[in-house]
Motif scaffolding. Structure first.
Motif, PDB file in Angstrom:
ATOM      1  N   ILE A   7       0.869  -1.176   0.000  1.00 41.68           N
ATOM      2  CA  ILE A   7       0.000   0.000   0.000  1.00 41.68           C
ATOM      3  C   ILE A   7       0.903   1.222   0.000  1.00 41.68           C
ATOM      4  CG2 ILE A   7      -1.732   1.311   1.268  1.00 41.68           C
ATOM      5  CD1 ILE A   7      -2.716  -1.348   2.424  1.00 41.68           C
ATOM      6  N   PHE A   8       0.711   2.082  -0.949  1.00 40.80           N
ATOM      7  CA  PHE A   8       1.495   3.296  -1.063  1.00 40.80           C
ATOM      8  C   PHE A   8       0.672   4.474  -0.558  1.00 40.80           C
ATOM      9  CE2 PHE A   8       3.178   0.469  -4.298  1.00 40.80           C
ATOM     10  CZ  PHE A   8       4.534   0.537  -4.026  1.00 40.80           C
ATOM     11  N   ILE A   9       1.265   5.310   0.260  1.00 39.56           N
ATOM     12  CA  ILE A   9       0.628   6.521   0.739  1.00 39.56           C
ATOM     13  C   ILE A   9       1.332   7.681   0.042  1.00 39.56           C
ATOM     14  CG2 ILE A   9       0.072   7.934   2.758  1.00 39.56           C
ATOM     15  CD1 ILE A   9      -1.318   5.186   2.690  1.00 39.56           C
ATOM     16  N   VAL A  10       0.550   8.492  -0.664  1.00 42.45           N
ATOM     17  CA  VAL A  10       1.134   9.551  -1.483  1.00 42.45           C
ATOM     18  C   VAL A  10       0.539  10.906  -1.119  1.00 42.45           C
ATOM     19  CG1 VAL A  10       1.661   7.999  -3.400  1.00 42.45           C
ATOM     20  CG2 VAL A  10      -0.539   9.159  -3.331  1.00 42.45           C
ATOM     21  N   GLU A  11       1.232  11.957  -1.529  1.00 40.90           N
ATOM     22  CA  GLU A  11       0.809  13.329  -1.232  1.00 40.90           C
ATOM     23  C   GLU A  11      -0.164  13.873  -2.273  1.00 40.90           C
ATOM     24  OE1 GLU A  11       2.812  17.752  -0.743  1.00 40.90           O
ATOM     25  OE2 GLU A  11       4.102  16.010  -0.899  1.00 40.90           O
ATOM     26  N   SER A  48      -7.975   5.962  -0.537  1.00 38.05           N
ATOM     27  CA  SER A  48      -7.357   4.914   0.278  1.00 38.05           C
ATOM     28  C   SER A  48      -5.835   5.037   0.341  1.00 38.05           C
ATOM     29  CB  SER A  48      -7.748   3.530  -0.248  1.00 38.05           C
ATOM     30  OG  SER A  48      -7.111   3.262  -1.475  1.00 38.05           O
ATOM     31  N   CYS A  49      -5.231   5.756  -0.591  1.00 42.59           N
ATOM     32  CA  CYS A  49      -3.770   5.853  -0.566  1.00 42.59           C
ATOM     33  C   CYS A  49      -3.269   7.293  -0.505  1.00 42.59           C
ATOM     34  CB  CYS A  49      -3.155   5.104  -1.747  1.00 42.59           C
ATOM     35  SG  CYS A  49      -3.665   5.669  -3.358  1.00 42.59           S
ATOM     36  N   LEU A  50      -4.140   8.230  -0.178  1.00 41.73           N
ATOM     37  CA  LEU A  50      -3.749   9.636  -0.072  1.00 41.73           C
ATOM     38  C   LEU A  50      -3.434   9.964   1.380  1.00 41.73           C
ATOM     39  CD1 LEU A  50      -3.545  12.253  -1.809  1.00 41.73           C
ATOM     40  CD2 LEU A  50      -5.864  12.778  -1.046  1.00 41.73           C
ATOM     41  N   GLN A  51      -2.298  10.606   1.604  1.00 40.48           N
ATOM     42  CA  GLN A  51      -1.920  10.962   2.967  1.00 40.48           C
ATOM     43  C   GLN A  51      -2.807  12.094   3.486  1.00 40.48           C
ATOM     44  OE1 GLN A  51       2.196  12.105   2.518  1.00 40.48           O
ATOM     45  NE2 GLN A  51       1.705  14.275   2.517  1.00 40.48           N
ATOM     46  N   THR A  52      -2.839  12.248   4.799  1.00 39.60           N
ATOM     47  CA  THR A  52      -3.576  13.335   5.424  1.00 39.60           C
ATOM     48  C   THR A  52      -3.055  14.671   4.896  1.00 39.60           C
ATOM     49  OG1 THR A  52      -3.868  12.000   7.403  1.00 39.60           O
ATOM     50  CG2 THR A  52      -4.206  14.370   7.644  1.00 39.60           C
ATOM     51  N   HIS A  53      -3.948  15.561   4.573  1.00 34.74           N
ATOM     52  CA  HIS A  53      -3.646  16.875   3.998  1.00 34.74           C
ATOM     53  C   HIS A  53      -3.073  16.767   2.580  1.00 34.74           C
ATOM     54  CE1 HIS A  53      -4.513  18.558   7.871  1.00 34.74           C
ATOM     55  NE2 HIS A  53      -3.570  17.810   8.425  1.00 34.74           N
ATOM     56  N   GLY A  54      -3.323  15.650   1.909  1.00 31.92           N
ATOM     57  CA  GLY A  54      -2.872  15.478   0.533  1.00 31.92           C
ATOM     58  C   GLY A  54      -3.809  16.175  -0.450  1.00 31.92           C
ATOM     59  N   ASN A  55      -3.428  16.145  -1.717  1.00 31.86           N
ATOM     60  CA  ASN A  55      -4.199  16.778  -2.794  1.00 31.86           C
ATOM     61  C   ASN A  55      -4.702  15.724  -3.759  1.00 31.86           C
ATOM     62  OD1 ASN A  55      -3.677  19.656  -2.166  1.00 31.86           O
ATOM     63  ND2 ASN A  55      -1.570  19.021  -2.470  1.00 31.86           N
ATOM     64  N   THR A  77     -14.751  15.021   2.830  1.00 32.13           N
ATOM     65  CA  THR A  77     -13.443  14.460   3.126  1.00 32.13           C
ATOM     66  C   THR A  77     -12.351  15.530   3.189  1.00 32.13           C
ATOM     67  OG1 THR A  77     -14.073  12.405   2.019  1.00 32.13           O
ATOM     68  CG2 THR A  77     -11.729  12.776   2.339  1.00 32.13           C
ATOM     69  N   PHE A  78     -12.445  16.530   2.327  1.00 35.68           N
ATOM     70  CA  PHE A  78     -11.378  17.514   2.195  1.00 35.68           C
ATOM     71  C   PHE A  78     -11.742  18.840   2.837  1.00 35.68           C
ATOM     72  CE2 PHE A  78     -10.418  14.501  -1.151  1.00 35.68           C
ATOM     73  CZ  PHE A  78      -9.058  14.364  -1.016  1.00 35.68           C
ATOM     74  N   HIS A  79     -10.699  19.555   3.242  1.00 36.50           N
ATOM     75  CA  HIS A  79     -10.868  20.887   3.816  1.00 36.50           C
ATOM     76  C   HIS A  79     -11.380  21.867   2.755  1.00 36.50           C
ATOM     77  CE1 HIS A  79     -10.050  24.488   6.130  1.00 36.50           C
ATOM     78  NE2 HIS A  79      -9.283  24.930   5.160  1.00 36.50           N
ATOM     79  N   GLN A  80     -10.957  21.670   1.512  1.00 38.62           N
ATOM     80  CA  GLN A  80     -11.320  22.586   0.434  1.00 38.62           C
ATOM     81  C   GLN A  80     -11.559  21.790  -0.842  1.00 38.62           C
ATOM     82  OE1 GLN A  80      -8.177  25.301  -0.831  1.00 38.62           O
ATOM     83  NE2 GLN A  80      -9.693  26.928  -1.021  1.00 38.62           N
TER      84      GLN A  80
END
Length: 85
Positions: A3-7, A41-48, A71-74
């Protein structure tokens, strides 16, 4: 299982719907839904997360956008006009 977590994630999938352009949103929806769920599922917290969508008329698509909104702030929308010949 890896599992890859990406920005950053860009979800830009589609396929040829020229045979039935009036149904584009319904035909592409399963792909959009999968892109969103895999992306989240693979996006880090505060990612885009960038998702390309052509139309927002169907209830299912609007619900998918609402999921992103929750899910997102913006959430930003950009509307592009292209001339087709």
């Amino acid at each position: 299982i890896l599992i890859f977590i990406v920005e950053k994630i860009t979800a830009d999938g589609s396929f040829d719907v020229q045979a039935n352009p009036a149904e584009q949103e319904l035909l592409v929806y399963p792909l959009l839904k999968t892109e969103v769920h895999v992306g989240l599922s693979c996006l880090q917290t505060h990612g885009n997360f960038l998702l390309k969508i052509f139309t927002l008329f169907e209830q299912k698509t609007i619900e998918l956008i609402y999921l992103l909104y929750r899910t997102f702030h913006q959430v930003l929308f950009a509307l592009f006009f292209l001339l087709k010949r």
